[in-house]
Design a protein around this motif. Structure first.
Motif, PDB file in Angstrom:
ATOM      1  N   LYS A 193      31.554  24.373 101.977  1.00  0.00           N
ATOM      2  CA  LYS A 193      30.780  25.549 102.348  1.00  0.00           C
ATOM      3  C   LYS A 193      31.683  26.583 103.012  1.00  0.00           C
ATOM      4  O   LYS A 193      32.632  26.239 103.716  1.00  0.00           O
ATOM      5  CB  LYS A 193      29.648  25.169 103.292  1.00  0.00           C
ATOM      6  N   LEU A 194      31.348  27.849 102.775  1.00  0.00           N
ATOM      7  CA  LEU A 194      32.119  28.940 103.357  1.00  0.00           C
ATOM      8  C   LEU A 194      31.357  29.512 104.543  1.00  0.00           C
ATOM      9  O   LEU A 194      30.196  29.910 104.400  1.00  0.00           O
ATOM     10  CB  LEU A 194      32.369  30.050 102.331  1.00  0.00           C
ATOM     11  N   PRO A 195      31.978  29.565 105.716  1.00  0.00           N
ATOM     12  CA  PRO A 195      31.302  30.218 106.845  1.00  0.00           C
ATOM     13  C   PRO A 195      31.193  31.717 106.602  1.00  0.00           C
ATOM     14  O   PRO A 195      32.123  32.342 106.101  1.00  0.00           O
ATOM     15  CB  PRO A 195      32.236  29.918 108.033  1.00  0.00           C
ATOM     16  N   LYS A 196      30.039  32.269 106.910  1.00  0.00           N
ATOM     17  CA  LYS A 196      29.830  33.705 106.715  1.00  0.00           C
ATOM     18  C   LYS A 196      30.547  34.454 107.840  1.00  0.00           C
ATOM     19  O   LYS A 196      30.245  34.276 109.018  1.00  0.00           O
ATOM     20  CB  LYS A 196      28.349  34.049 106.714  1.00  0.00           C
ATOM     21  N   ARG A 197      31.503  35.266 107.449  1.00  0.00           N
ATOM     22  CA  ARG A 197      32.285  36.017 108.423  1.00  0.00           C
ATOM     23  C   ARG A 197      32.028  37.504 108.249  1.00  0.00           C
ATOM     24  O   ARG A 197      31.977  38.005 107.135  1.00  0.00           O
ATOM     25  CB  ARG A 197      33.781  35.730 108.253  1.00  0.00           C
ATOM     26  N   ARG A 198      31.880  38.191 109.351  1.00  0.00           N
ATOM     27  CA  ARG A 198      31.701  39.624 109.293  1.00  0.00           C
ATOM     28  C   ARG A 198      33.042  40.303 109.090  1.00  0.00           C
ATOM     29  O   ARG A 198      34.077  39.803 109.553  1.00  0.00           O
ATOM     30  CB  ARG A 198      31.029  40.146 110.567  1.00  0.00           C
ATOM     31  N   ALA A 366      25.681  45.824 100.527  1.00  0.00           N
ATOM     32  CA  ALA A 366      24.740  45.649 101.635  1.00  0.00           C
ATOM     33  C   ALA A 366      25.000  44.351 102.384  1.00  0.00           C
ATOM     34  O   ALA A 366      24.943  44.306 103.619  1.00  0.00           O
ATOM     35  CB  ALA A 366      23.311  45.680 101.110  1.00  0.00           C
ATOM     36  N   ASP A 367      25.301  43.278 101.647  1.00  0.00           N
ATOM     37  CA  ASP A 367      25.479  41.976 102.283  1.00  0.00           C
ATOM     38  C   ASP A 367      26.726  41.939 103.159  1.00  0.00           C
ATOM     39  O   ASP A 367      26.745  41.267 104.194  1.00  0.00           O
ATOM     40  CB  ASP A 367      25.557  40.889 101.208  1.00  0.00           C
ATOM     41  N   VAL A 368      27.766  42.669 102.759  1.00  0.00           N
ATOM     42  CA  VAL A 368      29.037  42.592 103.486  1.00  0.00           C
ATOM     43  C   VAL A 368      29.121  43.624 104.595  1.00  0.00           C
ATOM     44  O   VAL A 368      29.553  43.324 105.719  1.00  0.00           O
ATOM     45  CB  VAL A 368      30.221  42.754 102.512  1.00  0.00           C
TER      46      VAL A 368
END
Length: 417
Positions: A193-198, A366-368
């Motif tokens: 899994k990839l951690p969601k990073r801003r 939008a997501d990024v």
């Protein structure tokens, strides 16, 4: 389960077998063995990969992933067309715990490997394989075997990198509406899994330090253009003289992946620095010549010659300024910074930002980049709490003549006196 081999993956060491080398002809990169002979199954796949319209950079990246897979099969003694999901699973386990092989040991970066930079708040690359690298490896190996099984119809009988269908009640797209697009079949079984990073933004005060640390007009022009038009590093490095529109302050780039041409607006300041840099070159720039040039450090007998600037030279620019400032900024942080600035501008729509970034789908933009500044969120929540406390301490408003205060309190959700 598909096997009970129980390999000791921690004890496996990959041999330094083969290499990825540049080649002449339609396939720009090949995987060769110790004798310099191309590995035929990989060569045939890469030829098909090139024919499908993929770039030379993608061919090189796929070549390195397949070279790692070939070394893994040699280490465990399995022929490539006899590989099973057990080999793919064990490779993932091996990549999760092994230290990446390096051509030379770390020096200065050894103390910061895997740590978080206190200034940028970005993590330094560690000595283990990243989750994205493992996922890329799985995707490449799966595509390689899909080519041989589905297109060539010879060789292996099973794809070692399988999709995870253990929790599916029915086969993929079993009730597919022919008027709707097909959904993806599912995730690869052993993908981490990839951690969601801003996205990391360079604050204005830090940007001044980075820009002030540049040593030449070329570097100032390159950074100024990057942070104004949000182009990727590879796209900027591919700009030629004919790709500059000085009157309208536009720069034409070749989009990564699609290969489409796109004109991007750049700031007036970037074109000023660009003019100063071109004046430093001392000779006019041809229309089909690259804009960005560097000088080799070694004299090869015929004097120092200009060389087109490549990605490694650009990394050297950031390596010098990061050493000076104690940071770990990259060229891609300029793209993030420019994108976040545009996304927060009320005069620009999200569609405008999508076009400038070259995203195929609005949802990607939008997501990024539609993210809230954490400091602003905290300030708004504190203001909300203070206003609630202020309202709670206010005396109740007088009730109009003819109304009962207790009845109104019950009706409006309050407590009767």
């Amino acid at each position: 389960m598909f096997d009970e081999k129980g390999r000791d993956v921690a004890a496996i060491r990959l041999p330094q077998w083969g290499r990825v080398t540049a080649a002449e002809g339609p396939v720009p990169w090949l995987v060769v063995d110790d004798c310099g002979v191309p590995v035929e199954p990989i060569r045939r796949y890469l030829a098909d990969f090139v024919a499908a319209g993929n770039s030379a950079g993608s061919v090189r990246s796929y070549g390195y992933a397949l070279l790692r897979w070939w070394r893994w099969l040699i280490a465990i003694g399995v022929v490539w067309n006899k590989a099973t999901p057990a080999e793919a699973r064990d490779l993932v386990l091996w990549m999760k715990q092994v230290t990446k092989p390096r051509r030379s040991p770390r020096t200065v970066s050894a103390a910061t490997a895997g740590t978080v930079n206190p200034i940028t708040r970005k993590r330094h690359l560690g000595d283990q394989y990243e989750s994205r690298t493992i996922r890329h490896s799985n995707a490449v190996v799966r595509a390689f075997y899909a080519f041989w099984i589905e297109d060539v119809c010879e060789g292996p009988l099973v794809n070692p990198v399988q999709l995870d269908r253990r929790h599916r009640a029915q086969r993929p797209n079993a009730r597919h509406n022919p008027l709707e697009p097909f959904r993806p079949e599912g995730r690869i079984r052993y993908n981490p899994k990839l951690p969601k990073r801003r996205p990391r933004e360079i604050p204005d005060e830090r940007w001044k330090d980075v820009f002030g640390g540049m040593r030449s007009n070329r570097d100032r022009a390159l950074l100024s253009m990057g942070i104004s038009c949000a182009a990727r590093a590879s796209e900027l490095l591919g700009v030629r003289g004919v790709d500059l529109d000085w009157s309208d302050q536009l720069v034409r780039v070749i989009r990564k992946g699609t290969g489409a041409e796109q004109w991007l607006p750049a700031s007036q300041e970037s074109f000023v620095w660009l003019r100063l840099y071109l004046a430093d070159l001392g000779e006019p720039l041809g229309p089909n010549e690259p804009v960005w040039w560097t000088l080799p450090r070694r004299d090869r007998g015929d004097g120092l010659r200009r060389q087109p600037m490549n990605y490694e030279a650009l990394r050297g620019v950031f390596r010098r300024v990061n050493t000076l400032l104690g940071t770990n900024w990259t060229m891609h942080d300029l793209r993030h910074t420019a994108s976040l600035r545009m996304a927060r501008d009320e005069n620009l729509s999200l569609r405008d930002v999508q076009v400038i970034l070259g995203h195929a789908h609005l949802a990607t933009t939008a997501d990024v980049y539609i993210v809230e500044d954490e400091a602003q969120v905290v300030r708004r929540v504190l203001r909300h709490l203070a206003e609630r406390e202020h309202r709670a301490n206010q005396p109740p408003s007088p009730v109009a003549v003819g109304y009962d205060g207790d009845d109104l309190a019950i009706l409006l959700g309050g407590r009767p006196s």
